[in-house]
Design a protein around this motif. Structure first.
Motif, PDB file in Angstrom:
ATOM      1  N   UNK A 137      28.500 -12.264 131.069  1.00  0.00           N
ATOM      2  CA  UNK A 137      28.853 -13.331 130.127  1.00  0.00           C
ATOM      3  C   UNK A 137      27.940 -14.545 130.300  1.00  0.00           C
ATOM      4  N   UNK A 138      27.468 -14.772 131.535  1.00  0.00           N
ATOM      5  CA  UNK A 138      26.563 -15.895 131.783  1.00  0.00           C
ATOM      6  C   UNK A 138      25.141 -15.577 131.318  1.00  0.00           C
ATOM      7  N   UNK A 139      24.714 -14.335 131.555  1.00  0.00           N
ATOM      8  CA  UNK A 139      23.363 -13.909 131.177  1.00  0.00           C
ATOM      9  C   UNK A 139      23.466 -12.616 130.366  1.00  0.00           C
ATOM     10  N   UNK A 140      23.774 -12.699 129.073  1.00  0.00           N
ATOM     11  CA  UNK A 140      24.016 -11.486 128.263  1.00  0.00           C
ATOM     12  C   UNK A 140      22.822 -10.536 128.199  1.00  0.00           C
ATOM     13  N   UNK A 141      21.618 -11.038 128.376  1.00  0.00           N
ATOM     14  CA  UNK A 141      20.429 -10.180 128.261  1.00  0.00           C
ATOM     15  C   UNK A 141      19.998  -9.579 129.597  1.00  0.00           C
ATOM     16  N   UNK A 142      20.688  -9.918 130.678  1.00  0.00           N
ATOM     17  CA  UNK A 142      20.327  -9.377 131.986  1.00  0.00           C
ATOM     18  C   UNK A 142      20.706  -7.897 132.028  1.00  0.00           C
ATOM     19  N   UNK A 143      19.740  -6.983 132.249  1.00  0.00           N
ATOM     20  CA  UNK A 143      20.072  -5.545 132.253  1.00  0.00           C
ATOM     21  C   UNK A 143      20.863  -5.141 133.496  1.00  0.00           C
ATOM     22  N   UNK A 144      21.916  -4.380 133.270  1.00  0.00           N
ATOM     23  CA  UNK A 144      22.788  -3.881 134.349  1.00  0.00           C
ATOM     24  C   UNK A 144      22.859  -2.363 134.221  1.00  0.00           C
ATOM     25  N   UNK A 154      20.235 -21.923 136.679  1.00  0.00           N
ATOM     26  CA  UNK A 154      21.255 -22.073 135.645  1.00  0.00           C
ATOM     27  C   UNK A 154      20.761 -21.598 134.278  1.00  0.00           C
ATOM     28  N   UNK A 155      19.478 -21.731 134.002  1.00  0.00           N
ATOM     29  CA  UNK A 155      18.987 -21.349 132.678  1.00  0.00           C
ATOM     30  C   UNK A 155      18.502 -19.910 132.649  1.00  0.00           C
ATOM     31  N   UNK A 156      17.655 -19.530 133.585  1.00  0.00           N
ATOM     32  CA  UNK A 156      17.111 -18.175 133.631  1.00  0.00           C
ATOM     33  C   UNK A 156      17.933 -17.315 134.579  1.00  0.00           C
ATOM     34  N   UNK A 191      27.544 -18.849 143.199  1.00  0.00           N
ATOM     35  CA  UNK A 191      26.324 -18.909 144.030  1.00  0.00           C
ATOM     36  C   UNK A 191      25.095 -18.359 143.323  1.00  0.00           C
ATOM     37  N   UNK A 192      25.268 -17.360 142.464  1.00  0.00           N
ATOM     38  CA  UNK A 192      24.134 -16.809 141.728  1.00  0.00           C
ATOM     39  C   UNK A 192      23.699 -17.742 140.606  1.00  0.00           C
ATOM     40  N   UNK A 193      24.675 -18.299 139.898  1.00  0.00           N
ATOM     41  CA  UNK A 193      24.375 -19.157 138.760  1.00  0.00           C
ATOM     42  C   UNK A 193      23.776 -20.485 139.213  1.00  0.00           C
TER      43      UNK A 193
END
Length: 576
Positions: free
Chosen positions: A72-79, A46-48, A40-42
């Motif tokens: 794994x889908x968004x490696x640069x997303x800060x968590x 899909x790109x950003x 649901x999030x992806x």
């Protein structure tokens, strides 16, 4: 007006995880990601990345299991999370890690990265211009955090306080949420869990004592005990209870820990400096978990061979206690040649439904158990060791924070509706009980019409006869999903709670139990429920409070429960 919205992808109904997208002005923040699938999030973007950053409250699967797939889908997303949580998160993906380890030499696969960044306690951290977050300890689990999000625009500041799972009481390994630090915070929005609804339960320490007493009796009756628990939290709390309670200190008992629960213990030991001072002091004098020298002995089953494991439970030895994964095959411990066993299953109010449903869920993981239970080799019971706040604790937090909006999540819809129906909340706050996929607008500083309270009260009639009473209620009450559990046997248990008479349905298992006549498990050991309290005064000569006026919540060692009145409740199979 700046945007202040909440879009839930998961609100914690049944086995659904928690995942909340909060928008503060131009910023989108994801609070937890306990989704089994991040589709649901992806699907939305899909790109950003769908959000600007992710905040994780703690490492339990229903709050964190989707984080690896999201990374794994968004490696640069800060968590971000607390430091302890960053070390515990990987236990959610042990199967993935094991598979990667086996294939690493062939496929050169990399281990699970430490993708979560640690945030300090009680220190605002600014992520973007005007957007900051501050962490507060939430109790419940080591490293569990509550987040205060603040967005400052040119006009004003907006704030959202998200509790995650929280507990006000101190447990064996975690200090409770520091309510005094948050008093009068007045956030615009409070997103709060309601796992236990409006139910009232004994204090945490009293629950521990009740459980320790039950374990003590089982061992005295030469029963071994198996306790299935989640990977983190409950299993380690039980170990500390067994290591420190007076019923077990110095006792000739072996405690075995298996599966991911043992891995969780090892991970805890790597972070002792982050635990409360009482735990650190304990660890200075003796090992926190693994100890073969001081009784009761605590050992891990992970590294034992199959033959050594069988010897550990050989018949004729003293009873033992096994703490293991809740999804493991419990029959491997309770083999026919190992004597009698007691299977103790933790009840989860508002999460798995009735006690019977919790038992069925556990038995479903081990088909061999059913025949052993039917033969009498294994007895099955449940216990409550709450790691969430009950109704009193939840409302206490709310009244101390004094928000404008309250968003209730994490719990069965009926339990959350019960909270939203409380008159004391309806009169003061704007209340929301969203479903997954339904956006909640949170207007601040504008006229807001409070929606009507959900219907939760039922009017009936009471008929007093010479030898009995009859209570007649409308059939609309049967439409609530909890009715089937309540009316299972057609028998109820009644007790006074102040000026109110409380009814509780009796289950078939309770009627068949050896101690079916014991007091209700929800009765509190306080003056209000003591047989010697009359006219708000204590009349027990053995009590230090004898002759004094007492408060309902008072307590003394001479407490004796008041007798419980049992009345039949009409049903289709058992009409009065």
């Amino acid at each position: 007006m700046e945007q202040l919205q909440c879009l839930p992808y998961g609100v914690g109904h049944a086995d659904e995880g928690i995942c909340l997208l909060v928008q503060l002005g131009p910023h989108r923040v994801l609070l937890d990601c306990g989704l089994a699938s991040v589709a649901p999030l992806v699907a939305e973007r899909q790109s950003a990345p769908p959000v600007d950053l992710v905040l994780c409250t703690h490492a339990h699967p229903d709050h964190a299991r989707g984080l690896l797939a999201l990374h794994q889908t968004y490696p640069k997303l800060p968590i971000y999370a607390s430091e302890v949580t960053t070390h515990l998160l990987s236990l959610n993906w042990t199967e993935v890690a094991n598979a990667q380890s086996q294939l690493q030499s062939q496929l050169q696969s990399q281990p699970i990265p430490n993708f979560c960044h640690a945030l300090p306690w009680r220190t605002p951290v600014e992520f973007f211009d005007g957007l900051s977050a501050e962490l507060y300890p939430a109790g419940h689990l080591p490293g569990a955090a509550a987040f205060l999000l603040t967005y400052t625009s040119e006009q004003r500041s907006y704030s959202v306080f998200y509790t995650g799972d929280f507990l006000l009481s101190n447990s064996r390994l975690v200090d409770g949420l520091p309510l005094e630090e948050l008093r009068g915070l007045k956030p615009d929005v409070l997103i709060v869990e309601g796992s236990y609804g409006t139910a009232r339960y004994p204090h945490r320490r009293q629950q521990e004592n009740q459980l320790a007493e039950r374990l003590h009796r089982a061992i005295a009756e030469n029963q071994s005990i198996v306790l299935p628990t989640p990977t983190l939290g409950m299993g380690q709390e039980l170990l500390m209870l067994l290591r420190s309670h007076h019923h077990f200190t110095g006792r000739e008992v072996d405690i075995w820990v298996d599966g991911n629960v043992a891995l969780g213990c090892d991970r805890y030991l790597e972070m002792l400096s982050h635990f409360p001072s009482t735990v650190q002091n304990f660890a200075r004098h003796q090992p926190l978990f693994w100890d073969e020298r001081i009784r009761p002995r605590v050992r891990s089953l992970l590294n034992l061979s199959a033959s050594d494991r069988s010897k550990a439970f050989a018949q004729g030895q003293t009873p033992c206690i096994v703490i293991t994964d809740k999804e493991s095959d419990l029959g491997q411990y309770c083999s026919p040649n190992t004597g009698e066993w007691l299977l103790l299953i933790p009840s989860q109010p508002g999460r798995m439904g009735s006690v019977e449903a919790a038992i069925e869920h556990t038995l479903g993981t081990s088909p061999k158990l059913r025949s052993q239970i039917q033969s009498g080799q294994i007895a099955v019971e449940t216990y409550l060791l709450g790691d969430h706040c009950d109704g009193t604790g939840t409302t206490q937090l709310i009244h101390n924070l004094r928000p404008q909006h309250i968003v209730f999540v994490h719990g069965s819809p009926t339990y959350l509706t019960d909270l939203a129906s409380l008159e004391e909340l309806q009169n003061r706050y704007h209340l929301h009980t969203p479903s997954a996929g339904v956006q909640v607008d949170l207007p601040i500083g504008e006229t807001f019409l409070q929606p009507a309270a959900p219907e939760s009260n039922y009017e009936g009639e009471l008929t007093e006869e010479e030898m009995s009473i009859s209570i007649t209620l409308p059939d609309a009450i049967t439409r609530d999903p909890r009715w089937q559990n309540f009316a299972d046997t057609g028998l109820v248990e009644a007790r006074w709670q102040g000026e109110e008479l409380v009814l509780r349905g009796l289950t078939q298992r309770e009627l068949l139990a050896q101690h079916a006549e014991s007091a209700s498990p929800v009765a509190l050991e306080s003056c209000e429920y003591c047989r010697h309290c009359r006219g708000q005064r204590c009349w027990n000569q053995a009590s230090p409070l004898f002759g004094f006026k007492v408060t309902p919540e008072g307590y003394c060692p001479a407490f004796e429960p008041a007798p419980i009145v049992r009345e039949e409740f009409p049903s289709e199979d058992n009409p009065l």
